[in-house]
Design an enzyme around this catalytic site. Sequence first.
Site, mmCIF file in Angstrom:
data_model
loop_
_atom_site.group_PDB
_atom_site.id
_atom_site.type_symbol
_atom_site.label_atom_id
_atom_site.label_comp_id
_atom_site.label_asym_id
_atom_site.label_seq_id
_atom_site.Cartn_x
_atom_site.Cartn_y
_atom_site.Cartn_z
ATOM 1 N N GLU A 27 41.775 36.474 35.762
ATOM 2 C CA GLU A 27 42.392 35.260 36.298
ATOM 3 C C GLU A 27 41.343 34.465 37.056
ATOM 4 O O GLU A 27 40.395 35.032 37.603
ATOM 5 C CB GLU A 27 43.546 35.639 37.235
ATOM 6 C CG GLU A 27 44.274 34.456 37.847
ATOM 7 C CD GLU A 27 45.483 34.862 38.682
ATOM 8 O OE1 GLU A 27 46.127 33.974 39.266
ATOM 9 O OE2 GLU A 27 45.777 36.084 38.748
ATOM 10 N N GLU A 173 55.247 35.146 35.970
ATOM 11 C CA GLU A 173 56.064 35.487 37.146
ATOM 12 C C GLU A 173 56.941 34.320 37.614
ATOM 13 O O GLU A 173 57.001 34.012 38.812
ATOM 14 C CB GLU A 173 55.164 35.974 38.295
ATOM 15 C CG GLU A 173 54.470 37.288 37.986
ATOM 16 C CD GLU A 173 53.679 37.849 39.157
ATOM 17 O OE1 GLU A 173 53.561 37.159 40.201
ATOM 18 O OE2 GLU A 173 53.165 38.971 39.042
ATOM 19 N N GLU A 291 50.773 43.348 33.948
ATOM 20 C CA GLU A 291 50.093 43.506 35.241
ATOM 21 C C GLU A 291 50.507 44.847 35.832
ATOM 22 O O GLU A 291 51.693 45.081 36.053
ATOM 23 C CB GLU A 291 50.425 42.378 36.225
ATOM 24 C CG GLU A 291 49.824 41.027 35.863
ATOM 25 C CD GLU A 291 50.008 39.974 36.950
ATOM 26 O OE1 GLU A 291 50.067 40.365 38.146
ATOM 27 O OE2 GLU A 291 50.102 38.784 36.611
ATOM 28 N N GLN A 345 43.205 43.725 38.002
ATOM 29 C CA GLN A 345 42.505 42.923 37.008
ATOM 30 C C GLN A 345 41.278 43.680 36.523
ATOM 31 O O GLN A 345 41.244 44.896 36.664
ATOM 32 C CB GLN A 345 42.173 41.560 37.594
ATOM 33 C CG GLN A 345 43.437 40.734 37.864
ATOM 34 C CD GLN A 345 43.167 39.271 38.213
ATOM 35 O OE1 GLN A 345 42.090 38.725 38.000
ATOM 36 N NE2 GLN A 345 44.165 38.640 38.780
#
Length: 497
Positions: A27, A173, A291, A345
Amino acid sequence: MNKTKITLEKDFVIANVDDRLFSSFIEHLGRAVYYGIYEPEHQEADEQGFRKDVISLVRELGVKMVRYPGGNFLSGYNWTDGIGPRENRPVRLDLAWRSIEPNQVGIDEFYDWAKKTNVEVMAAVNMGTGTPKAAGEMLEYCNFPGGTYWSDLRKKNGHSEPYGIKTWCIGNEMDGPWQICHLDAVDYGKKARETAKIMKWIDDKIELVVCGSATNLLSTFPEWDRVVLEHTYEHIDYLSLHRYYENLGNDINFLASFVDMNNFIKSVYSTVEYVKSLKRSTKSVYLSFDEWNVWYQQQQTRYDWVTAPPILEDQYSLLDALVFAGMGMTLVNNADKVKIACLAQLVNVIAPIFTKNGGPAIRQTIFYPFRDISMYGRGRVLQPVVVTPSIETCYGDAPVVYVSAVENIEGNISLFCLNIGKSPVHTIELNLRSFGKMEMIFWSVLKGKDLNVRNTFENPDQIKPILKQNIDGAFDTFKLDIEPLSWNVIRFKKSKQ
């Protein structure tokens, strides 16, 4: 009782593992992109500014696919800011992480990085400030061969061939009140449905992931998932779910995080099956756990309006690695439901790889369980019969020894064992009779005297797996003593004797 009995039967199969179960996430957040994968001034930088040492470590992990560009960042991101000549790209405020975004890396550069790293791109479109039309334009830019405005612009920007990105996330989300332009389930469901229609009209070969619950801790779970699926079921292929765990002061509860994660998966999948029945559908929708990780959300430092601030840079301990291993095993054990999973991540931000600006890159403790499962967890997931003592936790009873088993195409068996018990010796009696005579070919263990030890730039190898002595000979049963608070990878091959 410090004994566990494990029986593996060759016909007791859960599912074949989808290689995308071993995926990750980058990200535009903190130092994930800038000073993570991209640092043009670094001595290890290639001609495009990507760190070759980081590329090497990602390859070592065996990552299949990487989700990009977000994350919370996605919901305020205009993808066109990241294309075209770098000197003409706008510098923006990133409202999600209160950072400055220079837009020196966009979808074109990330696609090039992915090719160098041998990973696929899992692209994501903005459902916060973005529109269904903009999502279709991004897909057209990436995947359409040519002859249209957006596809010809890709060619003008240096990529004559389409990217062929197969997997796309419709937002991120959107159930979370923290999300830019957060929507309720009905509004998001309608927007996602119309986005999915446009995208599949442009490229009917893609697969789409719709936003499920960001966590099972939200009051909207699982009603959010039901409502969204009722609007989108026939247009999408996967429902996402996210979950992070942290140590809230009780090591045993923390080690048992896999129990809660397993229950979360089963609850979400039950909701999927309910909507399938409600729709009288013959189509199957699976889960994308895109995630997951250990994340100390209560211990974060805040920076305001800085480019690539050092935020969310958790330094992982041996204890964190053991918890992480249990979570990875849970994904494998649910391979019939979860087809995609993204470790969140990949670099610097709650990540297995950690870099120093201008300096080295190291493996954090969680690097090793991911690498182990990625390397040895591909094939047929077996359903073991396990008899083991239990420990009482906040999630209910947890097995002292947690087990996953995978048989690969060559007939080799990988047994993953997480021992969360503290007894000095725990004996495993392993029954492999249905496979015939087997030979042990590998046994590694991740352990240590101090659960709080971390890998650092000064001591990067304090925590890493060590090899144990194999048991010689060909047998159909094995007796093993595994150490307390340890992660074990034990592999067998068919004997020629």
